[in-house]
Design an enzyme around this catalytic site. Structure first.
Site, PDB file in Angstrom:
ATOM      1  N   GLY A  69       0.845  -1.214   0.061  1.00 23.89           N
ATOM      2  CA  GLY A  69       0.168  -0.205  -0.047  1.00 23.89           C
ATOM      3  C   GLY A  69       1.068   1.292   0.133  1.00 23.89           C
ATOM      4  N   SER A  70       0.320   2.429  -0.233  1.00 26.19           N
ATOM      5  CA  SER A  70       0.908   3.501  -0.238  1.00 26.19           C
ATOM      6  C   SER A  70      -0.016   4.764  -0.045  1.00 26.19           C
ATOM      7  CB  SER A  70       1.672   3.863  -1.688  1.00 26.19           C
ATOM      8  OG  SER A  70       0.608   4.029  -2.754  1.00 26.19           O
ATOM      9  N   GLY A  72      -0.145   9.455   1.002  1.00 28.14           N
ATOM     10  CA  GLY A  72       0.385  10.633   0.565  1.00 28.14           C
ATOM     11  C   GLY A  72       1.785  10.803   1.226  1.00 28.14           C
ATOM     12  N   ASP A 191      -7.183  10.963  12.486  1.00 24.92           N
ATOM     13  CA  ASP A 191      -7.684  10.650  10.972  1.00 24.92           C
ATOM     14  C   ASP A 191      -8.517   9.373  11.150  1.00 24.92           C
ATOM     15  OD1 ASP A 191      -7.711  10.969   8.332  1.00 24.92           O
ATOM     16  OD2 ASP A 191      -5.826  10.116   8.009  1.00 24.92           O
TER      17      ASP A 191
END
Length: 340
Positions: A69-70, A72, A191
């Site tokens: 995964g990636s 920001g 978040d």
């Protein structure tokens, strides 16, 4: 970059007095002469060994990295560390906002000293890289427990089946338990959303990604000290209106985010439609919230109970929202009601 986090906050009290801490780039790691972060040779099964395992990185034992995964500010990999599967997060420099990317790395370590079944555990972290590394845009590396690749976002929107009442309440209780633990340590996640909640093979929810988190401090009279403003804004659809207005960060911001997440689990719909800026303006100026006027919410006892919890979570006045303890109690009440 010198660490702004005192080492005594990241390691157990009965452990850190025995350590010889020299100059290092992270409170969790010591940089040795051969540019390798050494770990003790003890087994990982003992209590002391677990503490030592979370204090340093041995780069030679970090193998078989595969991207999973990636985001920001970095990329996440699955790999092996001393033969055990773990997750590795590499926080990269952001050319547009270098301060935010650095803050994201250090914010991840707000939860480094915590151990809870509903929180993704941090094993180790460092800003040092081996001499043979060519990754110049890497700010730091964080080793974490591997909780799988499945997140709540995928379960809500990426599958054909529905969560159902029992699963929805179970997941909600897991998240509320994690929030209660975080808030008891005065940590605001900032978040919280389905994409940042991992679901393990054992069907347990774990709160992940602390890159926007803040650690609150208290005055002597137990009133909160106003924290520094965060350069990492979080996700606008789940961000509390007081934060959108630039007001102080409190624990209640996470309760608002939970409310949006809970609504998503119930309805399996997107919270808002339309462009970002009009939505932000309506949330702040006109108290816009996801719709609870459907037949589901109006005509069923279950729907009415959900509506009540939602309205208590996303109240525009933070002081009127549920605390994480009260939220947990509300969910447990709903669970007991469903079983009768």
């Amino acid at each position: 970059m010198p660490s702004p986090i005192p080492v005594t906050r990241l390691l157990p009290k009965d452990f850190y007095p025995s350590l010889d801490f020299g100059v290092c780039s992270s409170p969790l790691a010591k940089y040795t002469n051969d540019s390798t972060l050494q770990v003790p040779t003890q087994s990982f099964h003992g209590r002391c060994a677990r503490k030592l395992w979370s204090s340093v990185i041995n780069w030679k034992e970090l193998r078989s990295l595969q991207p999973i995964g990636s985001g920001g500010f970095g990329s996440v990999y699955r790999g092996l560390y001393f033969g055990e599967t773990i997750a590795i997060k590499k926080v990269k420099k952001c050319s547009k906002n270098k301060l935010a990317s650095r803050q994201s790395f250090w914010s991840e370590l707000n939860a480094a000293h915590l151990r809870h079944k509903n929180i993704v555990r941090i094993i180790a972290a460092t800003t040092c890289m081996p001499d043979n590394s060519d990754n110049d845009d890497n700010i730091g590396t964080i080793l974490m427990e591997y909780a799988g690749c499945l997140n709540l976002q995928y379960l809500i929107y990426g599958t054909t089946g529905t969560l159902g009442k029992d699963r929805c309440l179970k997941y909600s209780k897991d998240i509320a338990n994690g929030l209660f633990f975080l808030h008891s340590h005065l940590i605001v996640h900032q978040d919280l959303k389905p994409a940042n909640i991992l679901v393990t093979d054992g069907d347990i929810c774990k709160i992940a990604d602390f890159g926007c988190s803040q650690k609150l401090e208290l005055h002597k009279d137990s009133s909160p000290i106003t924290p520094r403003k965060s350069h990492a804004a979080g996700t606008y659809t789940h961000r509390a209106p007081e934060l959108l207005k630039g007001e102080d960060v409190t624990l209640m911001a996470d309760i608002y985010s939970f409310g949006i997440t809970f609504w998503q689990m119930i309805t399996e719909e997107q919270p808002y439609e339309g462009d970002r800026q009009p939505v932000l303006y309506a949330v702040v100026a006109y108290n816009l919230r996801p719709s609870v006027t459907s037949v589901f919410f109006l005509n069923t006892i279950w729907g009415q109970a959900c509506k009540s919890v939602l309205e208590k979570c996303w109240n525009g006045d933070p002081s009127q929202r549920l605390s994480s303890r009260d939220l947990l109690g509300e969910i447990e009440t709903m669970q007991s009601f469903e079983q009768t």
